[in-house]
Design an enzyme around this catalytic site. Structure first.
Site, mmCIF file in Angstrom:
data_model
loop_
_atom_site.group_PDB
_atom_site.id
_atom_site.type_symbol
_atom_site.label_atom_id
_atom_site.label_comp_id
_atom_site.label_asym_id
_atom_site.label_seq_id
_atom_site.Cartn_x
_atom_site.Cartn_y
_atom_site.Cartn_z
ATOM 1 N N ASP A 37 8.300 43.119 -15.680
ATOM 2 C CA ASP A 37 6.968 42.852 -15.138
ATOM 3 C C ASP A 37 6.070 44.040 -15.449
ATOM 4 O O ASP A 37 6.117 45.066 -14.764
ATOM 5 C CB ASP A 37 7.055 42.632 -13.622
ATOM 6 C CG ASP A 37 5.725 42.230 -12.996
ATOM 7 O OD1 ASP A 37 4.711 42.201 -13.731
ATOM 8 O OD2 ASP A 37 5.699 41.950 -11.787
ATOM 9 N N TYR A 133 -11.708 37.071 -11.431
ATOM 10 C CA TYR A 133 -11.241 36.892 -12.808
ATOM 11 C C TYR A 133 -12.281 37.410 -13.803
ATOM 12 O O TYR A 133 -11.949 38.147 -14.738
ATOM 13 C CB TYR A 133 -10.955 35.413 -13.070
ATOM 14 C CG TYR A 133 -10.407 35.127 -14.447
ATOM 15 C CD1 TYR A 133 -9.041 35.246 -14.711
ATOM 16 C CD2 TYR A 133 -11.244 34.730 -15.494
ATOM 17 C CE1 TYR A 133 -8.526 34.985 -15.977
ATOM 18 C CE2 TYR A 133 -10.736 34.466 -16.762
ATOM 19 C CZ TYR A 133 -9.381 34.596 -16.992
ATOM 20 O OH TYR A 133 -8.889 34.341 -18.247
ATOM 21 N N THR A 168 -4.111 25.755 -22.563
ATOM 22 C CA THR A 168 -2.873 26.308 -22.018
ATOM 23 C C THR A 168 -2.711 25.783 -20.590
ATOM 24 O O THR A 168 -3.652 25.226 -20.013
ATOM 25 C CB THR A 168 -2.913 27.843 -21.984
ATOM 26 O OG1 THR A 168 -3.932 28.256 -21.060
ATOM 27 C CG2 THR A 168 -3.191 28.423 -23.358
#
Length: 229
Positions: A37, A133, A168
């Protein structure tokens, strides 16, 4: 070409692995499923160590790790909660810092690092109102430019791809929204369809190659014309 691809199980990351291998290069993919990660302290260093142990060197790096914060409450400035803000910035922005810090010192002369950004980092749209975001992706621009300036004397290039709406799993909401689909010709005027992960990967391959040896600190749109609005 020996390329470390972070986020290799995602749509864009997987396409980058495929295009590097198709070009005759070596792609070393890392993702959460591999037990690595890079968004956590020590994760980027672990990824680098594994790649170097497996292949002896790294000549290219792709950062294709990302997440949407909608499920956590990301939205407009009056809607976004603390948890969404922190998590989205940790995954989409802080992880880039961690990977750059870990990879720049081990890159060879002529190495190339490519970070996948978003058109929302510079162009806001009401149908995609996600302040965490957008700000996390927008913050990548000064980050990669600062890193590119520092890495240039080493002969290492660092660039950012500003991706449009890509087909996606992360864009399922937009793909299923008829109103957004109807707007696609205006959102991305270069064809009324979402970008394919292979479109992004093709630009990544160019930036990784010696053909882009004079390009660094650049923000390159691969967005179907989104930035022209």
């Amino acid at each position: 070409m020996t390329v470390l691809v972070a986020g290799s199980h995602g749509g864009i990351g997987r396409a980058c692995v495929e295009v590097v291998r198709a070009a005759g290069g070596t792609a070393f993919g890392v993702d959460l499923a591999d037990g690595i990660d890079i968004t956590r302290p020590g994760g980027a260093e672990q990824a680098v160590a594994r790649a170097v142990s497996a292949h002896g060197k790294i000549t290219g790096v792709v950062h294709a790790v990302g997440m949407s914060g909608r499920s956590l409450g990301d939205g407009g400035i009056t809607e976004c909660g603390d948890a969404a803000w922190s998590e989205v910035h940790r995954v989409n922005h802080e992880s880039v810092f961690r990977l750059l810090r870990a990879t720049v010192p081990v890159m060879e002369q002529g190495g190339s690092i490519v970070v996948i950004g978003s058109a929302l980092g510079t162009s806001i749209d009401d149908d995609f109102r996600t302040v965490a975001y957008a700000s996390a992706k927008g913050a990548l621009i000064p980050l990669i430019r600062s890193a590119a300036r520092e890495a240039a004397p080493r002969g290492v290039r660092i660039n950012l791809i500003s991706a449009g709406l890509v087909a996606t799993p992360m864009s399922r909401r937009a793909q299923a929204d008829r109103a957004i689909q109807a707007r696609l010709p205006r959102l991305m005027p270069l064809g009324a369809a979402l970008c394919d992960p292979a479109d992004i990967a093709a630009a990544v391959l160019w930036l990784l190659s010696s053909a882009a040896h004079r390009t660094t600190g650049a923000v390159i749109p691969v967005d179907g014309g989104w930035h022209l609005r």
